[in-house]
Design a protein around this motif. Structure first.
Motif, PDB file in Angstrom:
ATOM      1  N   ASP A 236      -0.599 -29.528 -12.548  1.00  0.00           N
ATOM      2  CA  ASP A 236      -1.571 -30.333 -11.774  1.00  0.00           C
ATOM      3  C   ASP A 236      -2.337 -31.286 -12.681  1.00  0.00           C
ATOM      4  O   ASP A 236      -2.572 -32.442 -12.340  1.00  0.00           O
ATOM      5  N   ARG A 237      -2.710 -30.776 -13.850  1.00  0.00           N
ATOM      6  CA  ARG A 237      -3.468 -31.625 -14.766  1.00  0.00           C
ATOM      7  C   ARG A 237      -2.602 -32.799 -15.260  1.00  0.00           C
ATOM      8  O   ARG A 237      -3.081 -33.931 -15.389  1.00  0.00           O
ATOM      9  N   ILE A 238      -1.335 -32.516 -15.526  1.00  0.00           N
ATOM     10  CA  ILE A 238      -0.415 -33.570 -15.972  1.00  0.00           C
ATOM     11  C   ILE A 238      -0.270 -34.658 -14.906  1.00  0.00           C
ATOM     12  O   ILE A 238      -0.400 -35.853 -15.188  1.00  0.00           O
ATOM     13  N   TRP A 239      -0.055 -34.221 -13.653  1.00  0.00           N
ATOM     14  CA  TRP A 239       0.129 -35.225 -12.584  1.00  0.00           C
ATOM     15  C   TRP A 239      -1.143 -36.047 -12.385  1.00  0.00           C
ATOM     16  O   TRP A 239      -1.081 -37.266 -12.186  1.00  0.00           O
ATOM     17  N   ALA A 240      -2.302 -35.386 -12.447  1.00  0.00           N
ATOM     18  CA  ALA A 240      -3.564 -36.116 -12.252  1.00  0.00           C
ATOM     19  C   ALA A 240      -3.704 -37.200 -13.329  1.00  0.00           C
ATOM     20  O   ALA A 240      -4.082 -38.338 -13.056  1.00  0.00           O
ATOM     21  N   GLU A 241      -3.357 -36.813 -14.570  1.00  0.00           N
ATOM     22  CA  GLU A 241      -3.479 -37.757 -15.678  1.00  0.00           C
ATOM     23  C   GLU A 241      -2.509 -38.932 -15.507  1.00  0.00           C
ATOM     24  O   GLU A 241      -2.876 -40.089 -15.674  1.00  0.00           O
ATOM     25  N   LEU A 242      -1.260 -38.605 -15.160  1.00  0.00           N
ATOM     26  CA  LEU A 242      -0.265 -39.680 -14.996  1.00  0.00           C
ATOM     27  C   LEU A 242      -0.645 -40.611 -13.846  1.00  0.00           C
ATOM     28  O   LEU A 242      -0.554 -41.833 -13.970  1.00  0.00           O
ATOM     29  N   HIS A 243      -1.108 -40.029 -12.732  1.00  0.00           N
ATOM     30  CA  HIS A 243      -1.493 -40.880 -11.596  1.00  0.00           C
ATOM     31  C   HIS A 243      -2.628 -41.818 -11.989  1.00  0.00           C
ATOM     32  O   HIS A 243      -2.600 -43.004 -11.666  1.00  0.00           O
ATOM     33  N   SER A 244      -3.624 -41.291 -12.705  1.00  0.00           N
ATOM     34  CA  SER A 244      -4.745 -42.193 -13.001  1.00  0.00           C
ATOM     35  C   SER A 244      -4.335 -43.274 -14.015  1.00  0.00           C
ATOM     36  O   SER A 244      -4.771 -44.410 -13.906  1.00  0.00           O
ATOM     37  N   ARG A 245      -3.468 -42.942 -14.958  1.00  0.00           N
ATOM     38  CA  ARG A 245      -3.077 -43.965 -15.939  1.00  0.00           C
ATOM     39  C   ARG A 245      -2.128 -45.009 -15.339  1.00  0.00           C
ATOM     40  O   ARG A 245      -2.007 -46.108 -15.866  1.00  0.00           O
ATOM     41  N   LEU A 246      -1.430 -44.621 -14.271  1.00  0.00           N
ATOM     42  CA  LEU A 246      -0.462 -45.550 -13.667  1.00  0.00           C
ATOM     43  C   LEU A 246      -1.006 -46.185 -12.392  1.00  0.00           C
ATOM     44  O   LEU A 246      -0.268 -46.810 -11.630  1.00  0.00           O
TER      45      LEU A 246
END
Ligand code: FAD
Ligand code: DHB
Length: 389
Positions: A236-246
């Motif tokens: 979940d933390r990985i997806w949250a980070e990727l979504h915000s950076r992209l």
């Protein structure tokens, strides 16, 4: 044992060199410290320059890459909520191929074994001696027995942590190095592709990269603390980070999926000079490292051994030493160009914790220039697809 060319390391450099020499009737022995299973399963690079692709096809090991790899004609740069396409093919006439490094390794291992090539896995205690003499030797242990290989030439293709580079005496070597204050967190995901092309994203939270492996497996990276631990990163933390950076304004969204591999790599720039001493030659990561942002490491390894194979053939077949004498200088010209480009892409796209507001504005200005000036875009594109050999 005796051979013409002793090769340490079965990465892309060592295996391709052995293959190229074999095509010219020159025999070699490749010594690799890991198992075949391990080298064929290690997840690393994914982008082949046009020249690397052409070389694999011309030398008969590109068939599966042509079938399963993806030819990409552009890349996207994402920043400030917008994505900007760089049309590599329109700008340069060339393209890149996305095909995983471990697949290149599998194809090369299969070709070497089919040709009865001598490829020894799980060797240990490799030690190179007498590189200043006509008959350098490599001692090692294999299947519990000590062995000794006499060679005409020894080639160090054993990567950054190998033993070859250290054999060159300190007083003749000059190393150049830069360590970056961040690493890359890499994941493999079971999902369909989110984008037709690679997306390199600059964001205040840090860099992110969307790449692919197949119709069902995707490769993604994001900038992280190099000392971080994968256990600290839940899915979940990985997806949250990727979504915000992209994040972007046009409604495009990354497709999530099951994450089945996570790893962290440190980032550095490194060049050891010269790439030759006596009868020892270095190629690939044994001599130089680039941060992965420019997708250059595997391609440089391929370019080194292409050059070295030509020079070795000239020396062994025709007794002409000029190519070998020029090898280090010629290879280093390409190496330094790739070092600069990889540093440039890294500086352009990553967040530096200690950057001043002034530096952040310069970075944004450079990004805007790169996606709006045809000259700047062409410069990026020609380096990315790879300069001609
Ligand atoms: P290696 O692949 O490191 O091979 C060296 C071999 O030598 C290994 O198999 C090792 O086991 C063996 N060895 C080591 N020591 C010994 C010893 N003492 N005795 C015997 N054998 C030994 N490059 C690109 O071009 N494009 C990309 O998109 C890209 N992305 C990357 C992404 C990541 C996350 C990483 C980590 C790297 C990436 N790279 C990329 C870089 C690329 O993977 C390397 O540059 C490439 O593997 C170099 O090949 P090599 O044959 O020189 O060395
Ligand atoms: C990949 C790796 C890179 O370093 C890069 O710049 C682009 C793609 C990859 O593994 O797919």
């Amino acid at each position: 044992m005796r051979t013409q060319v002793g090769i340490i390391g079965a990465g892309p450099a060592g295996l391709l060199l052995s293959h190229l020499l074999h095509l010219q009737g020159i025999e070699s022995v490749v010594l690799e410290c890991r198992s075949r299973e391990e080298i064929e399963a290690t997840i690393r690079a994914g982008v082949l320059e046009q020249g690397s692709r052409d070389l694999l096809i011309e030398t008969g090991v590109g068939e599966r890459m042509q079938r399963e790899g993806f030819v990409h004609h552009g890349i996207e740069l994402s920043f400030g909520g917008r994505r900007h396409r760089i049309d590599l093919t329109e700008l340069t006439g060339r393209s890149i191929t996305v095909y995983a490094q471990h697949e290149v390794i599998k194809d090369l291992v299969a070709a070497r074994l089919a040709a009865q090539g001598q490829l020894l896995f799980e060797v240990s205690d490799v030690n190179i001696a007498d590189i200043d003499s006509e008959r350098p030797t490599v001692s090692f242990a294999h299947k519990g027995e000590a062995a000794r290989l006499e060679c005409d030439y020894v080639i160090g293709c054993d990567g950054f942590h190998g033993v070859s580079r250290g054999t060159i005496p300190h007083h003749v070597r000059k190393d150049y190095s830069r360590v970056y204050p961040f690493g890359w967190f890499g994941i493999l995901v079971e999902a369909p592709p989110s984008s037709h092309e690679l997306i390199y994203a600059q964001h205040e939270r840090g860099f992110a990269l969307v790449s692919t492996r197949s119709a069902t497996v995707q490769r993604m990276y994001f900038q992280c603390d190099p000392h971080d631990k994968v256990e600290h990163w839940s899915d979940d933390r990985i997806w949250a980070e990727l979504h915000s950076r992209l994040e972007n304004d046009d409604g495009w969204r990354l497709t999530e999926g099951r994450i089945f591999q996570k790893n962290i790599v440190a980032m550095r720039s490194f060049v050891a000079t010269p790439m030759r001493h006596g009868r020892l030659f270095l190629a690939g990561d044994a001599a130089h490292i680039v941060p992965p942002t420019g997708a250059k490491g595997m391609n440089l390894a391929i370019a080194d051994v292409r050059l070295l194979a030509l020079a070795l053939v000239e020396a062994i077949r025709n007794g002409k030493q000029e190519g070998l004498e020029r090898y280090s200088d010629t290879a280093l010209r390409r190496v330094w160009r790739a070092e600069h480009f990889s540093w440039f892409m890294t500086s352009l796209l990553h967040s530096f914790a200690d950057a001043s507001d002034f530096q952040r504005q310069l970075q944004r200005s450079e990004l805007e220039y790169v996606v709006s000036s045809r000259a700047a875009m062409t410069s990026l594109a020609e380096n990315y697809v790879g300069l001609p050999f």
